[in-house]
Structure formats: C-alpha cells, structure tokens
Design an enzyme around this catalytic site. Structure first.
Site, PDB file in Angstrom:
ATOM      1  CG  HIS A   6     -29.551  35.939 -50.186  1.00 58.55           C
ATOM      2  ND1 HIS A   6     -28.565  36.564 -49.184  1.00 58.55           N
ATOM      3  CD2 HIS A   6     -29.032  34.380 -49.664  1.00 58.55           C
ATOM      4  CE1 HIS A   6     -28.485  36.071 -48.918  1.00 58.55           C
ATOM      5  NE2 HIS A   6     -28.758  34.499 -48.278  1.00 58.55           N
TER       6      HIS A   6
ATOM      7  CB  CYS B  37     -31.166  31.009 -48.243  1.00 56.71           C
ATOM      8  SG  CYS B  37     -29.666  31.690 -48.240  1.00 56.71           S
TER       9      CYS B  37
END
Length: 336
Positions: free
Chosen positions: A240, A128
């Site tokens: 994130h 990710c």
C-alpha cells in the site's frame, strides 16, 4: 513454545508461516487451523509438513502460548472464548476487537507496552493502512505534537486477500484476450482503473476503512489527533501507498523530519527525488519496513509537512506486525 495459526490457508496465514520461520521465532510445536474447506491441507514449516486441523469449539488450544488469528471478524468473535479459555494469548488480525476498550491495539514501534497483560487475553492488530501511517507519524510526534492529518491511500489488491490478487491478474489476462473481465471481489473492474471506495460507506460519507484510520490512530497514539482519510483501491498487486499531510503544534523543518525518520524504528528513508529515488510498491513488495520519501513543507500551512510512504500490506500491515507484538512480549518475559 507452542504456537497456533488460525486461518493458515489465507494470504496472511501463509505470511505468518514465512515470517515466523524467517525471524526464527521460538516455536517448539506449531498448530495450524482453518475452515472445514481448508482442513486436511498440509504446509511446510522448518522442513516439516503440518496438517491443517478444522477449527472447532474444543480444547485444541490447551497449552498453546500464542495464537495468531487471521480468519475474519466473524470467526474471531465466535472462537475468541475457545482460543483464550486456557490462557492462550490471541493476537487477532481482524477488525473484531480493535475498538474494544479491554483489547489493546498495538503497533510495536508506537505503543508496545499496551500489549502487556491484556485483560481478555486478546491483542488486536490494527488495520493495515493505519499501521504504516502511525509508524511514520510517531517519528514526527516525538518532535512536536501532531494536531491533524489528511491522508489519501492507494491500496493494493492484496488488502482484499489472495482471491482478490488472483482476480486482478485474471482481469488483465482477460482484457488482453478481448474478454469481459471477471468482477467479484471489488465493486468494479480494478485492472486499468482506480476505485475510490474501500469497504462500505457510513452515514457521514466516509467509508469504514477511512473511519478505521481516524479511530485506530487515536487509540494507538493515545492522542487527540484528527485524521481525515480518503481510501482508494489501485491496480497494484501488493504493498500500500499513502500520501500524508500533517500539521504539528510548532513548525517542523524538512531536515528535522528527515533526521527523525532516519532515527525511527521500522522506517527506511528513501528520499532523493532529484535522483528519482522514492518509495514505490513495485520495488518494495515483500519488504518489512515502512519506506518514507517525498518529504516537503506544506506550502499552504506553516506548521505543515507532506510525505509519501509505502509498506507491504501483508507483511508490516498484517503478519509481521503481529509477530513483532509477540516478539516484544516474549523478549520481556510476558509470554512463555
């Protein structure tokens, strides 16, 4: 088209269901697979209830065009042969095959053609943190080759799965009640804390997560780019963030960079610091793009730029990226 989701009960599996429905992916029949514990659960897709079947070594994948797999590296390695033996294309969200020379590692905004006719019928979905970074880096790479990157990540609980998100919420509740927080999914209490460790440490002092960013970026971008990462877990539920410093072969101005980000596929520019407009996970969880802001010259390097980016780990960092890989292949006639 017959499609399967393996790991349907997990956070990414559930996001696959949402993304496939929202983007109207061409599905004639959808199969859901999971562990013995998940088998028998039902999930709704396009108004119909679908029962999760237990993943087994049989012929359940016969006739399946694409299998989206997010059940952990061990399961991916064990069942890859079963999933692909009848020609099914396996798009795998685990770390099992990312650095396999015969398995393309794909981010559609960067290297979509790498996923055409993979020799093992497997395409790997990158980590990710790597996905959101390379989407942003690609915009600058088109202006001037990037020599090196230094990045600090600020990774939400979602990166460790649904149970980790539940643990963070419970820790906050326990602390408010004056109770000792439950610590299970992370090495330390995450609530009101930051943990400078994501994954286990390797012999060079970097964690596996940090080395993924180094190795995966080079493979995806087909580049000699050098990446030094520090990955940090923060008490954010979802999405994130990354602080990125890069060095290019020639100086790239802030204005050039801003225009490049504006043109780039998959990026939204959010860069008005005087108006306090910049990407934050609180505002961007559940969104699809990579959001970029705080663009500025690196005052220590004439060829350097710095920026901040935020992206939803479960969507672009996992399920969405995999579905976009499939969309590219279907649109170009490589999967039917």
């Amino acid at each position: 088209m017959k499609v399967a989701i393996v790991g349907a009960s997990g956070a990414v599996g559930q996001e696959f269901l949402r993304v496939l429905e929202q983007r109207e992916f061409p599905i004639r029949e959808l199969l859901l697979f999971g562990s013995e514990r998940s088998a028998g659960r039902t999930y709704k897709f396009r108004g119909k209830e679908i029962v999760v079947k237990q993943l087994a070594h049989n012929d359940d994948f016969k006739g399946v065009s694409i299998a989206f797999v997010s059940a952990g590296a061990g399961t991916s390695k064990e069942f890859a042969g079963t999933i692909t033996k009848h020609g099914t294309l396996m798009i795998d969200n685990s770390s099992a095959f990312r650095m396999d020379d015969e398995v393309p590692l794909v981010v559609p905004e960067v290297n979509p053609r790498d996923g055409v006719n993979p020799p093992r019928r497997i395409i790997a979905n990158p980590n990710c943190t790597t996905i959101q970074m390379v989407v942003a880096l690609q915009a600058i790479e088109k202006l001037s080759h990037i020599r090196r990157v230094r990045v600090a990540t600020y990774q939400s609980a979602s990166g460790a799965g649904a149970a980790a998100m539940d643990e963070l919420a419970e820790q906050h509740a326990q602390l408010v009640r004056g109770e000792a927080p439950t610590v299970s999914k992370f090495p330390f209490q995450l609530a009101y804390n930051v943990i400078p460790q994501v994954d286990v440490f390797t012999g060079n002092g970097y964690t596996k997560e940090e080395m993924k960013m180094y190795n995966e970026t080079r493979k995806i971008m087909h580049s000699d780019i050098e990446v030094s990462a520090t990955c940090i877990r923060v008490p954010v539920m979802r999405a994130h963030s990354e602080a990125v410093w890069l060095e290019t072969e020639r100086p790239v101005s802030v204005e050039e960079a801003r225009k490049a980000f504006c043109r780039a596929e998959g990026i939204v520019l959010m860069d008005e610091p005087d108006q306090k407009k910049y990407p934050m996970p609180l505002l961007l969880a559940g969104c699809d793009p990579v959001y970029v802001g705080r663009i500025r010259k690196d005052i220590t390097d004439p060829n350097g730029l710095a920026f901040w980016c935020v992206s939803d780990q479960i969507r672009k960092g996992a399920a969405l990226n995999a579905v976009q890989i499939a969309e590219y292949l279907v649109a170009n006639g490589h999967v039917k």
